[in-house]
Motif scaffolding. Structure first.
Motif, PDB file in Angstrom:
ATOM      1  N   LEU A  25      28.835  96.986   1.734  1.00  0.00           N
ATOM      2  CA  LEU A  25      29.211  97.676   2.967  1.00  0.00           C
ATOM      3  C   LEU A  25      28.045  97.792   3.936  1.00  0.00           C
ATOM      4  O   LEU A  25      28.233  97.693   5.149  1.00  0.00           O
ATOM      5  N   ILE A  26      26.853  97.993   3.416  1.00  0.00           N
ATOM      6  CA  ILE A  26      25.672  98.066   4.286  1.00  0.00           C
ATOM      7  C   ILE A  26      25.459  96.734   4.994  1.00  0.00           C
ATOM      8  O   ILE A  26      25.196  96.691   6.205  1.00  0.00           O
ATOM      9  N   ILE A  27      25.593  95.647   4.263  1.00  0.00           N
ATOM     10  CA  ILE A  27      25.456  94.313   4.869  1.00  0.00           C
ATOM     11  C   ILE A  27      26.564  94.079   5.885  1.00  0.00           C
ATOM     12  O   ILE A  27      26.326  93.594   6.994  1.00  0.00           O
ATOM     13  N   TYR A  28      27.795  94.435   5.525  1.00  0.00           N
ATOM     14  CA  TYR A  28      28.925  94.263   6.429  1.00  0.00           C
ATOM     15  C   TYR A  28      28.729  95.062   7.716  1.00  0.00           C
ATOM     16  O   TYR A  28      28.950  94.562   8.822  1.00  0.00           O
ATOM     17  N   ILE A  29      28.305  96.303   7.590  1.00  0.00           N
ATOM     18  CA  ILE A  29      28.085  97.147   8.762  1.00  0.00           C
ATOM     19  C   ILE A  29      26.999  96.557   9.653  1.00  0.00           C
ATOM     20  O   ILE A  29      27.112  96.556  10.880  1.00  0.00           O
ATOM     21  N   GLY A  30      25.940  96.036   9.047  1.00  0.00           N
ATOM     22  CA  GLY A  30      24.879  95.399   9.836  1.00  0.00           C
ATOM     23  C   GLY A  30      25.389  94.202  10.611  1.00  0.00           C
ATOM     24  O   GLY A  30      25.062  94.031  11.794  1.00  0.00           O
ATOM     25  N   LEU A  31      26.192  93.366   9.966  1.00  0.00           N
ATOM     26  CA  LEU A  31      26.760  92.205  10.655  1.00  0.00           C
ATOM     27  C   LEU A  31      27.702  92.623  11.773  1.00  0.00           C
ATOM     28  O   LEU A  31      27.664  92.053  12.872  1.00  0.00           O
ATOM     29  N   VAL A  32      28.544  93.609  11.503  1.00  0.00           N
ATOM     30  CA  VAL A  32      29.472  94.083  12.525  1.00  0.00           C
ATOM     31  C   VAL A  32      28.709  94.670  13.714  1.00  0.00           C
ATOM     32  O   VAL A  32      29.088  94.458  14.874  1.00  0.00           O
ATOM     33  N   MET A  33      27.632  95.371  13.450  1.00  0.00           N
ATOM     34  CA  MET A  33      26.831  95.926  14.550  1.00  0.00           C
ATOM     35  C   MET A  33      26.216  94.818  15.404  1.00  0.00           C
ATOM     36  O   MET A  33      26.173  94.938  16.637  1.00  0.00           O
ATOM     37  N   GLN A  34      25.762  93.749  14.771  1.00  0.00           N
ATOM     38  CA  GLN A  34      25.200  92.628  15.526  1.00  0.00           C
ATOM     39  C   GLN A  34      26.259  91.970  16.400  1.00  0.00           C
ATOM     40  O   GLN A  34      26.016  91.655  17.566  1.00  0.00           O
ATOM     41  N   ILE A  35      27.434  91.750  15.847  1.00  0.00           N
ATOM     42  CA  ILE A  35      28.526  91.139  16.604  1.00  0.00           C
ATOM     43  C   ILE A  35      28.997  92.075  17.714  1.00  0.00           C
ATOM     44  O   ILE A  35      29.258  91.644  18.836  1.00  0.00           O
ATOM     45  N   ALA A  36      29.087  93.361  17.415  1.00  0.00           N
ATOM     46  CA  ALA A  36      29.519  94.339  18.416  1.00  0.00           C
ATOM     47  C   ALA A  36      28.548  94.386  19.586  1.00  0.00           C
ATOM     48  O   ALA A  36      28.963  94.561  20.738  1.00  0.00           O
ATOM     49  N   ASP A  37      27.281  94.223  19.303  1.00  0.00           N
ATOM     50  CA  ASP A  37      26.272  94.225  20.363  1.00  0.00           C
ATOM     51  C   ASP A  37      26.524  93.089  21.357  1.00  0.00           C
ATOM     52  O   ASP A  37      26.304  93.243  22.554  1.00  0.00           O
ATOM     53  N   MET A  38      27.012  91.960  20.857  1.00  0.00           N
ATOM     54  CA  MET A  38      27.293  90.818  21.735  1.00  0.00           C
ATOM     55  C   MET A  38      28.632  90.955  22.462  1.00  0.00           C
ATOM     56  O   MET A  38      28.766  90.519  23.598  1.00  0.00           O
ATOM     57  N   LEU A  39      29.637  91.547  21.806  1.00  0.00           N
ATOM     58  CA  LEU A  39      30.991  91.544  22.346  1.00  0.00           C
ATOM     59  C   LEU A  39      31.366  92.757  23.182  1.00  0.00           C
ATOM     60  O   LEU A  39      32.209  92.655  24.068  1.00  0.00           O
ATOM     61  N   THR A  40      30.800  93.895  22.867  1.00  0.00           N
ATOM     62  CA  THR A  40      31.239  95.093  23.564  1.00  0.00           C
ATOM     63  C   THR A  40      30.754  95.101  25.002  1.00  0.00           C
ATOM     64  O   THR A  40      29.843  94.385  25.383  1.00  0.00           O
ATOM     65  N   SER A  41      31.374  95.892  25.813  1.00  0.00           N
ATOM     66  CA  SER A  41      31.095  96.049  27.239  1.00  0.00           C
ATOM     67  C   SER A  41      31.556  94.858  28.064  1.00  0.00           C
ATOM     68  O   SER A  41      31.223  94.765  29.240  1.00  0.00           O
ATOM     69  N   ILE A  42      32.289  93.936  27.475  1.00  0.00           N
ATOM     70  CA  ILE A  42      32.869  92.832  28.246  1.00  0.00           C
ATOM     71  C   ILE A  42      34.178  93.307  28.857  1.00  0.00           C
ATOM     72  O   ILE A  42      34.392  93.179  30.058  1.00  0.00           O
TER      73      ILE A  42
END
Length: 69
Positions: free
Chosen positions: A26-43
């Protein structure tokens, strides 16, 4: 009767292994999701909503499969 006792013992070990492995996964998954969210959010707000719903539910099927299997 010995088969039931052995099955119960294996069931406990399986739960322990899943419980110990779930936290790092889950820690790895959360880290990956945070990286992807950083690119996708605010669009766009709809893209944000869709991403967070999918990312929030996507991790559930695999641990359930490990516990049931």
């Amino acid at each position: 009767m010995p088969d039931r006792k052995r099955d119960a013992h294996m069931f406990r070990w399986r739960h322990l292994i899943v419980a110990v492995g779930l936290v790092p996964a889950l820690i790895i998954y959360i880290g990956l999701v945070m990286q992807i969210a950083d690119m996708l959010t605010s669009i766009h707000m709809l893209l944000d909503l869709l991403f967070y719903v999918v990312a929030g539910l996507a991790w559930i099927p695999q641990p359930v499969k490990w516990l049931a299997g």
